[in-house]
Design a protein around this motif. Sequence first.
Motif, PDB file in Angstrom:
ATOM      1  N   ALA A  45       0.877  -1.170   0.000  1.00 50.59           N
ATOM      2  CA  ALA A  45       0.000   0.000   0.000  1.00 50.59           C
ATOM      3  C   ALA A  45       0.912   1.217   0.000  1.00 50.59           C
ATOM      4  CB  ALA A  45      -0.904   0.000   1.227  1.00 50.59           C
ATOM      5  N   ASP A  46       0.785   2.045  -1.000  1.00 54.03           N
ATOM      6  CA  ASP A  46       1.666   3.212  -1.154  1.00 54.03           C
ATOM      7  C   ASP A  46       3.141   2.805  -1.158  1.00 54.03           C
ATOM      8  OD1 ASP A  46      -0.502   5.023  -1.247  1.00 54.03           O
ATOM      9  OD2 ASP A  46      -0.631   4.973   0.949  1.00 54.03           O
ATOM     10  N   GLY A  47       3.426   1.659  -1.781  1.00 53.73           N
ATOM     11  CA  GLY A  47       4.803   1.204  -1.937  1.00 53.73           C
ATOM     12  C   GLY A  47       5.419   0.531  -0.721  1.00 53.73           C
ATOM     13  N   LYS A  48       4.640   0.391   0.359  1.00 54.29           N
ATOM     14  CA  LYS A  48       5.150  -0.240   1.585  1.00 54.29           C
ATOM     15  C   LYS A  48       4.220  -1.370   1.978  1.00 54.29           C
ATOM     16  CE  LYS A  48       7.054   4.083   3.166  1.00 54.29           C
ATOM     17  NZ  LYS A  48       6.719   5.322   3.803  1.00 54.29           N
ATOM     18  N   LEU A  49       4.754  -2.342   2.710  1.00 51.90           N
ATOM     19  CA  LEU A  49       3.897  -3.433   3.180  1.00 51.90           C
ATOM     20  C   LEU A  49       2.812  -2.890   4.105  1.00 51.90           C
ATOM     21  CD1 LEU A  49       6.334  -6.388   3.916  1.00 51.90           C
ATOM     22  CD2 LEU A  49       4.555  -6.281   2.171  1.00 51.90           C
ATOM     23  N   PHE A  50       1.581  -3.296   3.856  1.00 49.11           N
ATOM     24  CA  PHE A  50       0.457  -2.898   4.679  1.00 49.11           C
ATOM     25  C   PHE A  50       0.596  -3.443   6.097  1.00 49.11           C
ATOM     26  CE2 PHE A  50      -3.725  -4.260   6.312  1.00 49.11           C
ATOM     27  CZ  PHE A  50      -4.287  -3.017   6.539  1.00 49.11           C
ATOM     28  N   ALA A  51       1.136  -4.654   6.206  1.00 52.30           N
ATOM     29  CA  ALA A  51       1.320  -5.296   7.513  1.00 52.30           C
ATOM     30  C   ALA A  51       2.470  -6.288   7.400  1.00 52.30           C
ATOM     31  CB  ALA A  51       0.045  -6.022   7.929  1.00 52.30           C
ATOM     32  N   THR A  52       3.036  -6.658   8.534  1.00 51.32           N
ATOM     33  CA  THR A  52       4.064  -7.701   8.593  1.00 51.32           C
ATOM     34  C   THR A  52       3.736  -8.634   9.750  1.00 51.32           C
ATOM     35  OG1 THR A  52       5.504  -6.357   9.994  1.00 51.32           O
ATOM     36  CG2 THR A  52       5.903  -6.242   7.619  1.00 51.32           C
ATOM     37  N   GLY A  53       4.304  -9.831   9.671  1.00 51.55           N
ATOM     38  CA  GLY A  53       4.125 -10.786  10.751  1.00 51.55           C
ATOM     39  C   GLY A  53       3.279 -11.973  10.340  1.00 51.55           C
ATOM     40  N   ALA A 130     -11.618 -20.676  -8.993  1.00 55.74           N
ATOM     41  CA  ALA A 130     -11.098 -21.766  -8.168  1.00 55.74           C
ATOM     42  C   ALA A 130     -10.012 -21.165  -7.282  1.00 55.74           C
ATOM     43  CB  ALA A 130     -10.524 -22.866  -9.053  1.00 55.74           C
ATOM     44  N   ARG A 131      -9.690 -21.844  -6.177  1.00 56.71           N
ATOM     45  CA  ARG A 131      -8.757 -21.237  -5.239  1.00 56.71           C
ATOM     46  C   ARG A 131      -8.058 -22.288  -4.392  1.00 56.71           C
ATOM     47  NH1 ARG A 131     -11.125 -17.255  -0.591  1.00 56.71           N
ATOM     48  NH2 ARG A 131     -11.194 -19.072   0.731  1.00 56.71           N
ATOM     49  N   SER A 132      -6.828 -21.987  -4.053  1.00 49.97           N
ATOM     50  CA  SER A 132      -6.091 -22.735  -3.033  1.00 49.97           C
ATOM     51  C   SER A 132      -5.590 -21.730  -2.016  1.00 49.97           C
ATOM     52  CB  SER A 132      -4.891 -23.472  -3.639  1.00 49.97           C
ATOM     53  OG  SER A 132      -5.319 -24.430  -4.558  1.00 49.97           O
ATOM     54  N   THR A 133      -5.602 -22.126  -0.762  1.00 54.63           N
ATOM     55  CA  THR A 133      -5.078 -21.282   0.305  1.00 54.63           C
ATOM     56  C   THR A 133      -4.204 -22.161   1.187  1.00 54.63           C
ATOM     57  OG1 THR A 133      -7.110 -19.981   0.248  1.00 54.63           O
ATOM     58  CG2 THR A 133      -5.698 -19.701   2.164  1.00 54.63           C
ATOM     59  N   VAL A 134      -2.958 -21.746   1.366  1.00 56.69           N
ATOM     60  CA  VAL A 134      -1.976 -22.575   2.046  1.00 56.69           C
ATOM     61  C   VAL A 134      -1.299 -21.776   3.154  1.00 56.69           C
ATOM     62  CG1 VAL A 134       0.140 -23.910   1.716  1.00 56.69           C
ATOM     63  CG2 VAL A 134      -1.557 -23.805  -0.116  1.00 56.69           C
ATOM     64  N   GLY A 135      -1.185 -22.369   4.313  1.00 52.82           N
ATOM     65  CA  GLY A 135      -0.421 -21.765   5.395  1.00 52.82           C
ATOM     66  C   GLY A 135       1.054 -22.073   5.218  1.00 52.82           C
ATOM     67  N   VAL A 136       1.885 -21.060   5.401  1.00 51.40           N
ATOM     68  CA  VAL A 136       3.338 -21.212   5.244  1.00 51.40           C
ATOM     69  C   VAL A 136       4.045 -20.586   6.448  1.00 51.40           C
ATOM     70  CG1 VAL A 136       3.225 -21.255   2.712  1.00 51.40           C
ATOM     71  CG2 VAL A 136       3.518 -19.075   3.891  1.00 51.40           C
ATOM     72  N   PRO A 137       5.275 -21.041   6.729  1.00 49.76           N
ATOM     73  CA  PRO A 137       5.975 -20.497   7.899  1.00 49.76           C
ATOM     74  C   PRO A 137       6.484 -19.070   7.718  1.00 49.76           C
ATOM     75  CG  PRO A 137       7.331 -22.145   6.809  1.00 49.76           C
ATOM     76  CD  PRO A 137       5.999 -22.152   6.132  1.00 49.76           C
ATOM     77  N   SER A 138       6.732 -18.645   6.473  1.00 43.52           N
ATOM     78  CA  SER A 138       7.190 -17.274   6.245  1.00 43.52           C
ATOM     79  C   SER A 138       6.973 -16.899   4.792  1.00 43.52           C
ATOM     80  CB  SER A 138       8.665 -17.110   6.611  1.00 43.52           C
ATOM     81  OG  SER A 138       9.486 -17.823   5.715  1.00 43.52           O
ATOM     82  N   LEU A 139       6.954 -15.582   4.548  1.00 47.19           N
ATOM     83  CA  LEU A 139       6.834 -15.032   3.196  1.00 47.19           C
ATOM     84  C   LEU A 139       7.872 -13.926   3.037  1.00 47.19           C
ATOM     85  CD1 LEU A 139       2.944 -14.876   2.888  1.00 47.19           C
ATOM     86  CD2 LEU A 139       4.491 -16.282   1.512  1.00 47.19           C
ATOM     87  N   PRO A 140       8.157 -13.530   1.794  1.00 50.37           N
ATOM     88  CA  PRO A 140       9.142 -12.470   1.572  1.00 50.37           C
ATOM     89  C   PRO A 140       8.819 -11.203   2.375  1.00 50.37           C
ATOM     90  CG  PRO A 140       8.563 -13.502  -0.505  1.00 50.37           C
ATOM     91  CD  PRO A 140       7.626 -14.056   0.525  1.00 50.37           C
ATOM     92  N   LEU A 141       9.848 -10.596   2.905  1.00 56.89           N
ATOM     93  CA  LEU A 141       9.761  -9.337   3.657  1.00 56.89           C
ATOM     94  C   LEU A 141       8.875  -9.429   4.893  1.00 56.89           C
ATOM     95  CD1 LEU A 141       9.440  -6.874   0.625  1.00 56.89           C
ATOM     96  CD2 LEU A 141      11.535  -7.648   1.780  1.00 56.89           C
ATOM     97  N   ASP A 142       8.611 -10.638   5.371  1.00 50.59           N
ATOM     98  CA  ASP A 142       7.760 -10.881   6.532  1.00 50.59           C
ATOM     99  C   ASP A 142       6.304 -10.494   6.276  1.00 50.59           C
ATOM    100  OD1 ASP A 142       7.355 -11.910   9.128  1.00 50.59           O
ATOM    101  OD2 ASP A 142       7.611  -9.926  10.047  1.00 50.59           O
ATOM    102  N   ALA A 143       5.890 -10.542   4.995  1.00 48.13           N
ATOM    103  CA  ALA A 143       4.497 -10.256   4.651  1.00 48.13           C
ATOM    104  C   ALA A 143       3.595 -11.341   5.230  1.00 48.13           C
ATOM    105  CB  ALA A 143       4.327 -10.192   3.133  1.00 48.13           C
ATOM    106  N   PRO A 144       2.377 -10.980   5.643  1.00 46.43           N
ATOM    107  CA  PRO A 144       1.457 -11.986   6.173  1.00 46.43           C
ATOM    108  C   PRO A 144       0.706 -12.755   5.078  1.00 46.43           C
ATOM    109  CG  PRO A 144       0.496  -9.820   6.409  1.00 46.43           C
ATOM    110  CD  PRO A 144       1.881  -9.620   5.857  1.00 46.43           C
ATOM    111  N   VAL A 145       0.635 -12.174   3.870  1.00 43.31           N
ATOM    112  CA  VAL A 145      -0.154 -12.750   2.784  1.00 43.31           C
ATOM    113  C   VAL A 145       0.558 -12.515   1.452  1.00 43.31           C
ATOM    114  CG1 VAL A 145      -2.381 -12.632   1.565  1.00 43.31           C
ATOM    115  CG2 VAL A 145      -2.308 -12.247   4.023  1.00 43.31           C
TER     116      VAL A 145
END
Length: 154
Positions: A45-53, A130-145
Amino acid sequence: MSTTPEARLKDLGITLPTPAAPVANYVACVQTGNLLVVSGQLPLADGKLFATGKLGDAVAVDTAVEAARYSMINLIAQVKAAVGDLSRVKRVVRLGGFIACTPEFTTHASVMNGASDLAVDVFGDAGRHARSTVGVPSLPLDAPVEVEGLFEIG
């Protein structure tokens, strides 16, 4: 209700951002025939991560739903950059969602609805996918999604 995806975005108060450039050795989109594959998009959002964690830890579900929505906005921005006119989208074929979470977290689907609901809001019935949703231990830059997509282009 407006009839074009661009008009629906305007009705929703959404201005598409400049698409994010790839940060490694890949491209944002690949079109083969009438299918457009869009690489995973983070909730910028505006070039920055909206949230982390992670969900189940520092990130609340409602925050992650909004993050998924931002990821979808960025996905749509990539589609528009690739094909010019969003009316060329004949179908959102598939969305893939990655949710950074603790092992105990189990409501991934509700988080991914942030992206799915926006796909339908923007593309109408053509946004049902159609959709898949997967839980993962981490994402780039600590993004939540992170959300990726497959679109049929006409």
